[in-house]
Each structure stands twice: as structure tokens, then as C-alpha cells.
Design an enzyme around this catalytic site. Structure first.
Site, PDB file in Angstrom:
ATOM      1  N   ILE A  22       0.883  -1.162   0.000  1.00 60.60           N
ATOM      2  CA  ILE A  22       0.000   0.000   0.000  1.00 60.60           C
ATOM      3  C   ILE A  22       0.921   1.213   0.000  1.00 60.60           C
ATOM      4  CG2 ILE A  22      -0.201  -0.144   2.537  1.00 60.60           C
ATOM      5  CD1 ILE A  22      -2.921   1.201   2.343  1.00 60.60           C
ATOM      6  N   SER A  23       0.712   2.121  -0.923  1.00 61.29           N
ATOM      7  CA  SER A  23       1.655   3.208  -1.151  1.00 61.29           C
ATOM      8  C   SER A  23       1.726   4.181   0.024  1.00 61.29           C
ATOM      9  CB  SER A  23       1.284   3.983  -2.419  1.00 61.29           C
ATOM     10  OG  SER A  23       1.446   3.186  -3.559  1.00 61.29           O
TER      11      SER A  23
END
Length: 225
Positions: free
Chosen positions: A70-71
Site C-alpha cells: 500500500i503506497s
């Protein structure tokens, strides 16, 4: 104030700090209030595994399994800002992952379409987004390199994995006046976050924004087969 609200506020402050640090590269002194509000509304803790809940609002990427992440919230915010998504917009995301970036886009756009090549992640993200009440989102399992032709053209396209070349189908599926935001470069080497604009005549111009590090785009074409 709940602990999650406090953690979210701390995350937003960290994002604002990063915006200030990178303003010479991005040309932005601040993010649009609508982008900040979208990030505030999306519960990032709902997009990470239970053993990472305590770190959900850290301003850094987190693993989500299958070699994916997840960025970092700052990068999610910046890509959303660069895409200039607003009411009435139809948006394509390549690389659903956990669904977090998709949810942020859904807070701003009328329609969001997202493609994920890892079946387990595609299934989990679809279930998660539905449970959170996002009715303006459509997801599917598939190769994002090809975009989503049946739903094109798009006002904006965001790619959440690095590719050495801009996929031609994505350029074709972008509306005149549209924006494409993606990390360009080789995995494990230098990558640049790039903003591509298509003008009213279909001509393309690109702008390098700042160095980034993303997992690689996968699929037949991405491998060069």
C-alpha cells in the site's frame, strides 16, 4: 478525539511536511483542500492487515502480501493531486492493490474503474471497497497494461506500479485534456513520477515530477513477452 482520528491528523501533517519539502520539484506549495479531505475520510487502517493496524497511518508504504504494498500516503496524495480529479470525472486506476488509492479517488470522482492482476488482491479489494460503501467503484481482475477499453475514455488514469515505458493502450484511452500519472523506470533502479497530459489535439507532453520507488508493473507486455 478517537485514536484513529488523531493518527489520521498526524498522517495529514506528515503529508503536508513532505509537500513543503518537495515543492521545488512538484511546483506545489499545498495540496488542494478536496484532496486533503478525501484522505481524511478514507480509513487507511481498513486497508492493511491486522498485524499492521498500529502503523496504518504512518507516512510510509506497508506490505499487503503477494510482494505488493500500500503506497506511502504522501505519494497517494500527490498522484491524486496531479490527476486533478473532480466531480463528473471518470478515472482508471491500474493496480488496485489494497484498494486504498481507489478509495481516495472515489471520494473525488463520479466513476472509478480499477484493474488488478493478482487475483487474491483483486478479490480482497473488491470486497473491502464494497463493505466501506463505495458504490461508484468498479474493479476487475486483469492486466492493467491493457487498461479497460469498454469503459474508456477516461479523464484521468493513475498507474500504481512502475513501468519502463508508458503503455500505449492507456494513452489511447485517455480523453483529450486528460492526465496520466505513473512511475516510469525499471524496478530496483531509478524511477520518476511522471505526469502526462493529452491536449485537445491528442498531442502528448510529459513532465517529470520527482524520484519514487514502486513495485513493478507485471503482466505479459510488462515483461516484454
Amino acid at each position: 478525539m478517537s485514536s484513529k482520528t488523531h493518527e489520521a491528523d498526524s498522517m495529514l501533517q506528515a503529508i503536508n511536511d513532505d509537500v513543503a519539502l518537495t515543492r521545488r520539484q512538484t511546483g506545489r506549495d499545498a495540496l488542494a483542500p478536496a484532496v486533503i479531505d478525501a484522505l481524511r475520510r478514507v480509513p487507511r487502517h481498513a486497508f492493511v492487515d491486522d498485524d499492521l493496524k498500529d502503523h496504518a497511518y504512518d507516512n510510509r508504504p506497508l506490505p499487503i502480501g503477494r510482494g505488493q504494498t500500500i503506497s506511502q500516503p504522501f505519494i497517494v496524495a500527490l498522484m491524486t493531486e496531479l490527476a486533478e480529479v473532480g466531480k463528473g470525472a471518470r478515472v482508471l486506476e491500474v493496480g488496485t492493490g489494497s484498494g486504498y488509492q481507489c478509495a481516495v479517488l472515489a471520494e473525488l470522482a463520479d466513476e472509478v474503474y480499477s484493474v488488478e492482476i493478482v487475483p487474491e488482491l483483486a478479490e480482497n479489494a473488491a470486497r473491502r471497497l464494497k463493505s466501506l460503501g463505495y458504490r461508484n467503484v468498479s474493479t476487475k481482475f486483469g492486466d492493467g497494461y491493457e487498461g479497460w477499453p469498454d469503459k474508456a475514455p477516461f479523464d484521468a488514469i493513475i498507474v500504481t506500479a512502475a513501468t519502463p515505458l508508458i503503455p500505449p493502450p492507456l494513452i489511447e484511452q485517455l480523453k483529450p485534456g486528460g492526465r496520466l500519472v505513473l512511475p516510469l523506470g525499471q524496478p530496483h533502479f531509478s524511477q520518476e513520477l511522471v505526469l502526462l497530459r493529452k491536449n485537445a489535439h491528442g498531442e502528448i507532453e510529459t513532465h517529470n515530477i520527482l524520484p519514487v520507488a514502486f513495485v513493478p508493473l507485471t503482466g505479459q507486455h510488462a515483461r516484454g513477452d
